[in-house]
Enzyme design. Sequence first.
Site, PDB file in Angstrom:
ATOM      1  N   ASP A 111      42.212  27.723  49.845  1.00 21.38           N
ATOM      2  CA  ASP A 111      41.862  28.482  48.638  1.00 21.38           C
ATOM      3  C   ASP A 111      43.081  28.548  47.727  1.00 21.38           C
ATOM      4  O   ASP A 111      43.572  27.522  47.284  1.00 21.38           O
ATOM      5  CB  ASP A 111      41.350  29.859  49.042  1.00 21.38           C
ATOM      6  CG  ASP A 111      40.607  30.569  47.916  1.00 21.38           C
ATOM      7  OD1 ASP A 111      40.456  29.985  46.824  1.00 21.38           O
ATOM      8  OD2 ASP A 111      40.173  31.712  48.136  1.00 21.38           O
ATOM      9  N   ARG A 153      44.651  27.029  37.242  1.00 22.40           N
ATOM     10  CA  ARG A 153      45.113  28.384  37.614  1.00 22.40           C
ATOM     11  C   ARG A 153      46.638  28.433  37.748  1.00 22.40           C
ATOM     12  O   ARG A 153      47.192  28.582  38.835  1.00 22.40           O
ATOM     13  CB  ARG A 153      44.455  28.857  38.913  1.00 22.40           C
ATOM     14  CG  ARG A 153      42.944  28.905  38.840  1.00 22.40           C
ATOM     15  CD  ARG A 153      42.344  29.527  40.086  1.00 22.40           C
ATOM     16  NE  ARG A 153      40.883  29.598  39.975  1.00 22.40           N
ATOM     17  CZ  ARG A 153      40.078  30.129  40.883  1.00 22.40           C
ATOM     18  NH1 ARG A 153      40.605  30.651  41.983  1.00 22.40           N
ATOM     19  NH2 ARG A 153      38.760  30.147  40.706  1.00 22.40           N
ATOM     20  N   ASP A 207      47.528  34.199  45.304  1.00 20.12           N
ATOM     21  CA  ASP A 207      46.484  34.989  44.653  1.00 20.12           C
ATOM     22  C   ASP A 207      46.899  36.450  44.635  1.00 20.12           C
ATOM     23  O   ASP A 207      47.259  37.018  45.680  1.00 20.12           O
ATOM     24  CB  ASP A 207      45.155  34.839  45.383  1.00 20.12           C
ATOM     25  CG  ASP A 207      44.468  33.507  45.105  1.00 20.12           C
ATOM     26  OD1 ASP A 207      45.060  32.686  44.377  1.00 20.12           O
ATOM     27  OD2 ASP A 207      43.360  33.294  45.625  1.00 20.12           O
ATOM     28  N   ASP A 227      44.130  31.486  51.919  1.00 18.08           N
ATOM     29  CA  ASP A 227      45.215  31.477  50.948  1.00 18.08           C
ATOM     30  C   ASP A 227      46.549  31.220  51.650  1.00 18.08           C
ATOM     31  O   ASP A 227      46.705  31.511  52.840  1.00 18.08           O
ATOM     32  CB  ASP A 227      45.311  32.828  50.235  1.00 18.08           C
ATOM     33  CG  ASP A 227      44.103  33.134  49.367  1.00 18.08           C
ATOM     34  OD1 ASP A 227      43.450  32.187  48.898  1.00 18.08           O
ATOM     35  OD2 ASP A 227      43.805  34.333  49.179  1.00 18.08           O
TER      36      ASP A 227
END
Length: 339
Positions: free
Chosen positions: A173, A230, A177, A151
């Site tokens: 990724d 997302r 997050d 991330d």
Amino acid sequence: MGNDTQRTARIRRLPLRPLSAAAVLCLAAGAGALTGTGATATTGTAAPAAAAYESSPVGFASMNGGTTGGAGGTTVTVTTASQLTDYASRSGSYVIKVNASISLSSMTKVTSNKTIIGVGTAGKITGYGLNVTNAKNVIIRNLTFTGSADDAINVQYSTNVWIDHNDLSNAYDGLVDIKRASDYATVSWNHFHNHDKTALLGHSDDNSSEDLGHLRVTYVHNWFDKTTQRHPRVRFGNPVHVFNNYYGAVTSYGVASTCNAGVFVEKNYFENVKNPTVTQTGDSPDGNIKADGNYLTGSGGIATRNSSSVASIPYSYSAESASSVKSTVTAGAGVGKVS
């Protein structure tokens, strides 16, 4: 988990309404009718457009005692990975100024009471990203993140986190997050670009024991630019507030609500977005969306579900008219805007 692009979104197209383009005070905003392509729908009392450079966070990070990062502590300037890793993991309050391009060899832990902020446009993080875990009161600001092998920013088991005015792209990724019982966070004025799975909120479908009653996050004045999905993708959190963001050429969907989450999608600008909102994606069960005053151009319709189950926004705020959001956000998002 699962592939968010596997299943077709459930879309409900709503009628065009020729309403005012005035900016509004939104505490009492209701479910509201959505717009047709190229139109706006707003309600309430006119208010000035939002300022581009807040000195403290708007939204959930302003609650629970507020988010001040390392203010009042020691200020240091770092130019190497070892310096950044050292100061970010120390106890105590630190303002850590990043004045170089730093390549990290692993995810770097960030502990409580830290501000990590780039100097001008010089602060850059590559290789890996920052891991805010078991922390409280953290600010990550004015940094360029690119090329992480994991991330770019991961937040877990943490509260009062403000992620503001960063440039984020091309991670392995997620770019930002937020998961595992994290709470009271604001993600604002970031430029997300050239990436697939952009901003996850909620670890997995089977993590309700940790996440129910948490994951309260505000997404405001972010620029989602040639990203896929997302923006955010939400599980369990209620309410989650997504307002005054600009979505440009998003290729799969804008906002996804799943796992009975409650998301208020308010006065955003969607341009060339096939599915601005979806109430199901991947293998996750349905979530809930309330929407008001969004601007759509070259985009599909807005999906809503169980609007009354989306909890009220508990803080005061002002939202500008959706039709002006594109110009505001493209001028103000990203690095080099704050010091």
